[in-house]
Design an enzyme around this catalytic site. Sequence first.
Site, PDB file in Angstrom:
ATOM      1  N   ASP A 113       0.826  -1.212   0.000  1.00 57.52           N
ATOM      2  CA  ASP A 113       0.000   0.000   0.000  1.00 57.52           C
ATOM      3  C   ASP A 113       0.853   1.252   0.000  1.00 57.52           C
ATOM      4  OD1 ASP A 113      -2.753   0.093  -0.096  1.00 57.52           O
ATOM      5  OD2 ASP A 113      -3.032  -0.274   2.045  1.00 57.52           O
ATOM      6  N   GLU A 124     -13.931  -1.432  -1.854  1.00 58.38           N
ATOM      7  CA  GLU A 124     -14.145  -1.589  -0.401  1.00 58.38           C
ATOM      8  C   GLU A 124     -15.426  -0.898   0.037  1.00 58.38           C
ATOM      9  OE1 GLU A 124     -10.776  -0.593   2.056  1.00 58.38           O
ATOM     10  OE2 GLU A 124     -11.938  -0.784   3.909  1.00 58.38           O
ATOM     11  N   LYS A 145      -0.403  -0.431  -4.323  1.00 56.62           N
ATOM     12  CA  LYS A 145      -1.835  -0.128  -4.344  1.00 56.62           C
ATOM     13  C   LYS A 145      -2.011   1.297  -3.853  1.00 56.62           C
ATOM     14  CE  LYS A 145      -4.861  -1.809  -1.142  1.00 56.62           C
ATOM     15  NZ  LYS A 145      -5.279  -0.537  -0.527  1.00 56.62           N
ATOM     16  N   GLU A 171      -5.134   4.485  -3.131  1.00 57.00           N
ATOM     17  CA  GLU A 171      -6.548   4.820  -3.016  1.00 57.00           C
ATOM     18  C   GLU A 171      -6.908   6.000  -3.907  1.00 57.00           C
ATOM     19  OE1 GLU A 171      -7.594   5.476   1.098  1.00 57.00           O
ATOM     20  OE2 GLU A 171      -6.786   3.536   1.737  1.00 57.00           O
TER      21      GLU A 171
HETATM   22  O1  KIV Z   1      -4.898  -1.611   4.112  1.00 62.39           O
HETATM   23  C1  KIV Z   1      -5.616  -2.588   3.835  1.00 62.39           C
HETATM   24  O2  KIV Z   1      -5.693  -3.583   4.574  1.00 62.39           O
HETATM   25  C2  KIV Z   1      -6.380  -2.545   2.604  1.00 62.39           C
HETATM   26  C3  KIV Z   1      -7.315  -3.679   2.337  1.00 62.39           C
HETATM   27  C4  KIV Z   1      -8.512  -3.528   3.148  1.00 62.39           C
HETATM   28  C5  KIV Z   1      -7.627  -3.814   0.909  1.00 62.39           C
HETATM   29  O3  KIV Z   1      -6.263  -1.623   1.869  1.00 62.39           O
END
Ligand code: KIV
Length: 282
Positions: free
Chosen positions: A84, A183, A114, A116
Amino acid sequence: MREKVTVPSIRARKGGPKISMVTAYDYPGAVIADRAGIDVILVGDSAANVVHGMATTLEFGMEETIMHARAVKRANPVALFVVDMPWLSFHISPEDAVRNAGRLVQEGGAEAVKLEGGRKRLPVIDRILDAEIPVMGHLGLTPQSVHAMGGFKVQGKAVDAAREMIEDAIALANAGCFSIVLEGVPDVLGEIITKEVDVPTIGIGAGPGTDGQVLVFHDVLGLGSGKYAKFVRSYANLADEAVAALERYVADVGSGDFPSEEESYHVSEEIAAEILKGRKSG
Ligand code: KIV
């Protein structure tokens, strides 16, 4: 032996066998997830909540993310390894975003990142993809927007908001994101977006109609506080098992039952006698 899961192999799963994804934040977590045959391991910024006890993910930065990523990477997972991008690591400028995504790859060992957000993140996504770093999108209840959303609330419940999210998802897919996390959205929206985009969708609280599912490690294993969101299915209750095990340990230490002869190291009687010579305890 499982074959290494890669970005192209996940991309190719659109409409095919469902994708399983779970978070992991450390070496043992990654080993366990990989042994279980999970397809995608995510170092999520949810580490802020479940590992560090923070109220939001907004306090979680690049250094903590890299530390967790390095621990997971040492497990050398067969699963695809996604990390993330923490809050503010991709909001300041595209240059800054590429540098931070690059650090997650170079220092953290990420195979993809990843991030957002929808269409307003396209300039940043373009630049990260241009640096050959695969990007997973994330739409819906995006926790880094907690204050803008006015709390952790299901998103896309109104027609206009749902339509906006569909356009966001199409834009992310067209920009080159290899998959999209959805989500906290109504099941029908999860299903519509999944049909509208040609990349796999991975849902968390988005109903059964997505191409895969993701859950937080501690939630799946019941390692959390015991209060889980509606969409969580816990497959074990490890927190209670851990407490029961530690209670037995406390009792055994108290009673002197632990450690036993077998759990202790020994020397010969002669050496013991030599050590004792001239000592008060001798
Ligand atoms: O940080 C996280 O755990 C997430 C998941 C919920 C996809 O982004």
